[in-house]
Design a protein around this motif. Structure first.
Motif, PDB file in Angstrom:
ATOM      1  N   VAL A 277       8.634  38.491  28.661  1.00  0.00           N
ATOM      2  CA  VAL A 277       9.724  37.623  29.136  1.00  0.00           C
ATOM      3  C   VAL A 277      10.524  38.267  30.274  1.00  0.00           C
ATOM      4  CG1 VAL A 277       9.979  36.373  26.945  1.00  0.00           C
ATOM      5  CG2 VAL A 277      11.375  38.414  27.355  1.00  0.00           C
ATOM      6  N   GLY A 278      10.346  39.592  30.434  1.00  0.00           N
ATOM      7  CA  GLY A 278      10.998  40.269  31.555  1.00  0.00           C
ATOM      8  C   GLY A 278      12.122  41.220  31.178  1.00  0.00           C
ATOM      9  N   LYS A 279      12.119  41.726  29.961  1.00  0.00           N
ATOM     10  CA  LYS A 279      13.197  42.622  29.499  1.00  0.00           C
ATOM     11  C   LYS A 279      13.266  43.890  30.358  1.00  0.00           C
ATOM     12  CE  LYS A 279      11.431  42.778  25.353  1.00  0.00           C
ATOM     13  NZ  LYS A 279      10.281  41.886  25.586  1.00  0.00           N
TER      14      LYS A 279
ATOM     15  N   GLU B 291      15.619  47.472  41.195  1.00  0.00           N
ATOM     16  CA  GLU B 291      14.182  47.435  41.500  1.00  0.00           C
ATOM     17  C   GLU B 291      13.526  46.293  40.735  1.00  0.00           C
ATOM     18  OE1 GLU B 291      12.556  51.168  40.296  1.00  0.00           O
ATOM     19  OE2 GLU B 291      13.419  52.229  42.013  1.00  0.00           O
ATOM     20  N   PHE B 292      12.400  45.821  41.283  1.00  0.00           N
ATOM     21  CA  PHE B 292      11.619  44.807  40.570  1.00  0.00           C
ATOM     22  C   PHE B 292      10.141  45.171  40.672  1.00  0.00           C
ATOM     23  CE2 PHE B 292       9.077  40.887  40.519  1.00  0.00           C
ATOM     24  CZ  PHE B 292       9.421  40.417  39.259  1.00  0.00           C
ATOM     25  N   HIS B 293       9.463  45.155  39.541  1.00  0.00           N
ATOM     26  CA  HIS B 293       8.024  45.463  39.528  1.00  0.00           C
ATOM     27  C   HIS B 293       7.258  44.216  39.115  1.00  0.00           C
ATOM     28  CE1 HIS B 293       9.140  49.646  39.995  1.00  0.00           C
ATOM     29  NE2 HIS B 293      10.046  49.453  39.045  1.00  0.00           N
ATOM     30  N   SER B 294       6.273  43.870  39.903  1.00  0.00           N
ATOM     31  CA  SER B 294       5.553  42.626  39.590  1.00  0.00           C
ATOM     32  C   SER B 294       4.481  42.807  38.518  1.00  0.00           C
ATOM     33  CB  SER B 294       4.964  42.012  40.852  1.00  0.00           C
ATOM     34  OG  SER B 294       4.190  42.979  41.488  1.00  0.00           O
ATOM     35  N   SER B 295       4.146  44.048  38.219  1.00  0.00           N
ATOM     36  CA  SER B 295       3.125  44.257  37.181  1.00  0.00           C
ATOM     37  C   SER B 295       3.781  44.259  35.782  1.00  0.00           C
ATOM     38  CB  SER B 295       2.407  45.574  37.414  1.00  0.00           C
ATOM     39  OG  SER B 295       3.348  46.593  37.496  1.00  0.00           O
ATOM     40  N   HIS B 296       2.988  43.886  34.792  1.00  0.00           N
ATOM     41  CA  HIS B 296       3.503  43.917  33.417  1.00  0.00           C
ATOM     42  C   HIS B 296       2.849  45.073  32.659  1.00  0.00           C
ATOM     43  CE1 HIS B 296       3.741  41.858  29.180  1.00  0.00           C
ATOM     44  NE2 HIS B 296       4.544  42.897  29.287  1.00  0.00           N
TER      45      HIS B 296
ATOM     46  N   ALA C 242      10.090  46.909  22.849  1.00  0.00           N
ATOM     47  CA  ALA C 242       8.785  46.268  23.029  1.00  0.00           C
ATOM     48  C   ALA C 242       8.825  44.898  22.359  1.00  0.00           C
ATOM     49  CB  ALA C 242       7.704  47.123  22.378  1.00  0.00           C
ATOM     50  N   GLY C 243       8.300  43.892  23.056  1.00  0.00           N
ATOM     51  CA  GLY C 243       8.265  42.558  22.454  1.00  0.00           C
ATOM     52  C   GLY C 243       7.074  42.373  21.537  1.00  0.00           C
ATOM     53  N   GLN C 244       6.085  43.232  21.686  1.00  0.00           N
ATOM     54  CA  GLN C 244       4.862  43.068  20.889  1.00  0.00           C
ATOM     55  C   GLN C 244       5.132  43.281  19.396  1.00  0.00           C
ATOM     56  OE1 GLN C 244       1.688  45.527  22.380  1.00  0.00           O
ATOM     57  NE2 GLN C 244       1.739  44.574  24.390  1.00  0.00           N
TER      58      GLN C 244
ATOM     59  N   ASN D 189      15.191  33.956  31.336  1.00  0.00           N
ATOM     60  CA  ASN D 189      14.791  34.703  32.543  1.00  0.00           C
ATOM     61  C   ASN D 189      13.687  33.965  33.311  1.00  0.00           C
ATOM     62  OD1 ASN D 189      14.934  36.996  34.283  1.00  0.00           O
ATOM     63  ND2 ASN D 189      13.085  37.813  33.338  1.00  0.00           N
ATOM     64  N   LYS D 190      13.396  34.464  34.495  1.00  0.00           N
ATOM     65  CA  LYS D 190      12.390  33.914  35.439  1.00  0.00           C
ATOM     66  C   LYS D 190      12.833  32.566  35.996  1.00  0.00           C
ATOM     67  CE  LYS D 190       8.630  36.426  33.152  1.00  0.00           C
ATOM     68  NZ  LYS D 190       7.194  36.504  32.831  1.00  0.00           N
ATOM     69  N   ALA D 191      14.142  32.440  36.235  1.00  0.00           N
ATOM     70  CA  ALA D 191      14.694  31.191  36.765  1.00  0.00           C
ATOM     71  C   ALA D 191      14.141  30.868  38.151  1.00  0.00           C
ATOM     72  CB  ALA D 191      16.213  31.275  36.804  1.00  0.00           C
TER      73      ALA D 191
HETATM   74  N1  LIG Z   1       8.807  35.470  38.580  1.00  0.00           N
HETATM   75  C1  LIG Z   1       9.406  36.353  37.792  1.00  0.00           C
HETATM   76  N2  LIG Z   1       8.660  37.260  37.131  1.00  0.00           N
HETATM   77  C2  LIG Z   1       9.305  38.145  36.341  1.00  0.00           C
HETATM   78  C3  LIG Z   1      10.709  38.164  36.199  1.00  0.00           C
HETATM   79  N3  LIG Z   1      11.041  39.160  35.338  1.00  0.00           N
HETATM   80  C4  LIG Z   1       9.894  39.725  34.976  1.00  0.00           C
HETATM   81  N4  LIG Z   1       8.847  39.130  35.570  1.00  0.00           N
HETATM   82  C5  LIG Z   1       7.425  39.472  35.432  1.00  0.00           C
HETATM   83  O1  LIG Z   1       7.044  39.255  34.077  1.00  0.00           O
HETATM   84  C6  LIG Z   1       6.115  40.255  33.649  1.00  0.00           C
HETATM   85  C7  LIG Z   1       6.626  40.937  32.392  1.00  0.00           C
HETATM   86  O2  LIG Z   1       7.822  41.652  32.690  1.00  0.00           O
HETATM   87  P1  LIG Z   1       8.348  42.864  31.768  1.00  0.00           P
HETATM   88  O3  LIG Z   1       9.722  43.166  32.230  1.00  0.00           O
HETATM   89  O4  LIG Z   1       7.387  43.969  31.758  1.00  0.00           O
HETATM   90  O5  LIG Z   1       8.358  42.137  30.341  1.00  0.00           O
HETATM   91  P2  LIG Z   1       8.887  42.689  28.944  1.00  0.00           P
HETATM   92  O6  LIG Z   1       9.679  41.598  28.307  1.00  0.00           O
HETATM   93  O7  LIG Z   1       9.588  43.994  29.123  1.00  0.00           O
HETATM   94  O8  LIG Z   1       7.519  42.897  28.158  1.00  0.00           O
HETATM   95  P3  LIG Z   1       7.186  43.879  26.914  1.00  0.00           P
HETATM   96  O9  LIG Z   1       7.498  45.269  27.357  1.00  0.00           O
HETATM   97  O10 LIG Z   1       5.720  43.658  26.668  1.00  0.00           O
HETATM   98  O11 LIG Z   1       8.022  43.423  25.752  1.00  0.00           O
HETATM   99  C8  LIG Z   1       5.932  41.207  34.839  1.00  0.00           C
HETATM  100  O12 LIG Z   1       4.752  40.845  35.524  1.00  0.00           O
HETATM  101  C9  LIG Z   1       7.162  40.950  35.696  1.00  0.00           C
HETATM  102  O13 LIG Z   1       6.951  41.179  37.053  1.00  0.00           O
HETATM  103  C10 LIG Z   1      11.474  37.193  36.930  1.00  0.00           C
HETATM  104  O14 LIG Z   1      12.696  37.107  36.868  1.00  0.00           O
HETATM  105  N5  LIG Z   1      10.753  36.330  37.701  1.00  0.00           N
END
Ligand SMILES: Nc1nc2c(ncn2[C@@H]2O[C@H](COP(=O)(O)OP(=O)(O)OP(=O)(O)O)[C@@H](O)[C@H]2O)c(=O)[nH]1
Length: 212
Positions: free
Chosen positions: A19-21, A32-37, A65-67, A121-123
């Motif tokens: 979800v993007g935590k 910073e923003f990382h596009s990889s998960h 961790a969300g898992q 998130n991800k609005a």
């Molecule tokens: N478009 C978009 N993508 C996002 C956003 N936030 C996160 N992502 C993407 O979503 C994916 C998962 O993001 P994480 O932040 O790793 O997710 P997490 O909730 O921490 O996941 P876990 O660690 O598995 O629990 C990545 O590919 C991010 O780049 C956002 O606001 N917008």
């Protein structure tokens, strides 16, 4: 030497995997923003100091961790949180439906009086939206929480939501804070203890750290 902060709080990020935590946290602390998960393994934390109502608050933000498989570990961190972000992804109906389950975990494992905020998130992903803003508002209302739609990608409402949860925690602990601030040192004992604790417990800013 001038004191670096007045009080330290622990905030926690919970919600389904992906979800993007981690991205919310990285955007807030490091811009910073990382596009990889890369899924978080267990828990990780980062720190940031902000000023709210003239009080320097050092916030220790725990990213869980969300898992499902890490939940025995992550639930152990609920009890020491003063504020919790419940995060879903607006492009995932499933993650929204699961908020109910996350709320019941908070009720079971977090201390009474913990402050909560709902985050959609991800609005920025308007084309993929599956959860309307009104649905988020409605759910937040049901649980008596504030609600923000955020984007870690475009930096929408990141500072606002972290500042708001910090404000809520400050308000909830106002009496204790007023009491502690009358001490000669004019510094919160809680902060010192917790800071030491944080050092002892783990990494200050590693990206994905195993705690299992
Ligand atoms: N478009 C978009 N993508 C996002 C956003 N936030 C996160 N992502 C993407 O979503 C994916 C998962 O993001 P994480 O932040 O790793 O997710 P997490 O909730 O921490 O996941 P876990 O660690 O598995 O629990 C990545 O590919 C991010 O780049 C956002 O606001 N917008």
């Amino acid at each position: 030497m001038a004191k670096q902060y007045d009080v330290l709080f622990r905030l926690l990020l919970i919600g389904d995997s992906g979800v993007g935590k981690t991205c919310l946290l990285c955007r807030f602390t490091d811009n910073e923003f990382h596009s990889s998960h890369i899924s978080t393994i267990g828990v990780d934390f980062k720190m940031k100091t902000i000023e709210v109502d003239g009080i320097k608050v050092r916030i220790q933000i725990w990213d869980t961790a969300g898992q499902e498989r890490y939940q025995t570990i992550t639930k152990q961190y609920y009890r020491r949180a003063q504020g919790i972000f419940l995060v879903y992804d607006i492009s995932s109906e499933r993650s929204y439906q699961h908020i109910m389950k996350w709320v019941s975990d908070v009720d079971e494992y977090a201390p009474e009086g913990v402050q909560k905020i709902l985050i959609g998130n991800k609005a920025d992903e308007e084309q993929k939206r599956q959860v309307g803003r009104e649905q988020g508002q409605q759910l937040a209302k049901e649980y008596g929480m504030d609600f923000y739609e955020t984007s870690a990608c475009t930096n929408l409402n990141i500072k606002e939501s972290f500042t708001r949860l910090t404000e809520l925690v400050l308000q909830a602990h106002r009496k204790e804070l007023d009491g502690l601030q009358t001490h000669a040192s004019n510094e919160l004992a809680l902060a010192e203890l917790e800071e030491e604790d944080g050092k002892a417990e783990g990494p200050a800013n590693s990206s994905k750290t195993c705690w299992c």
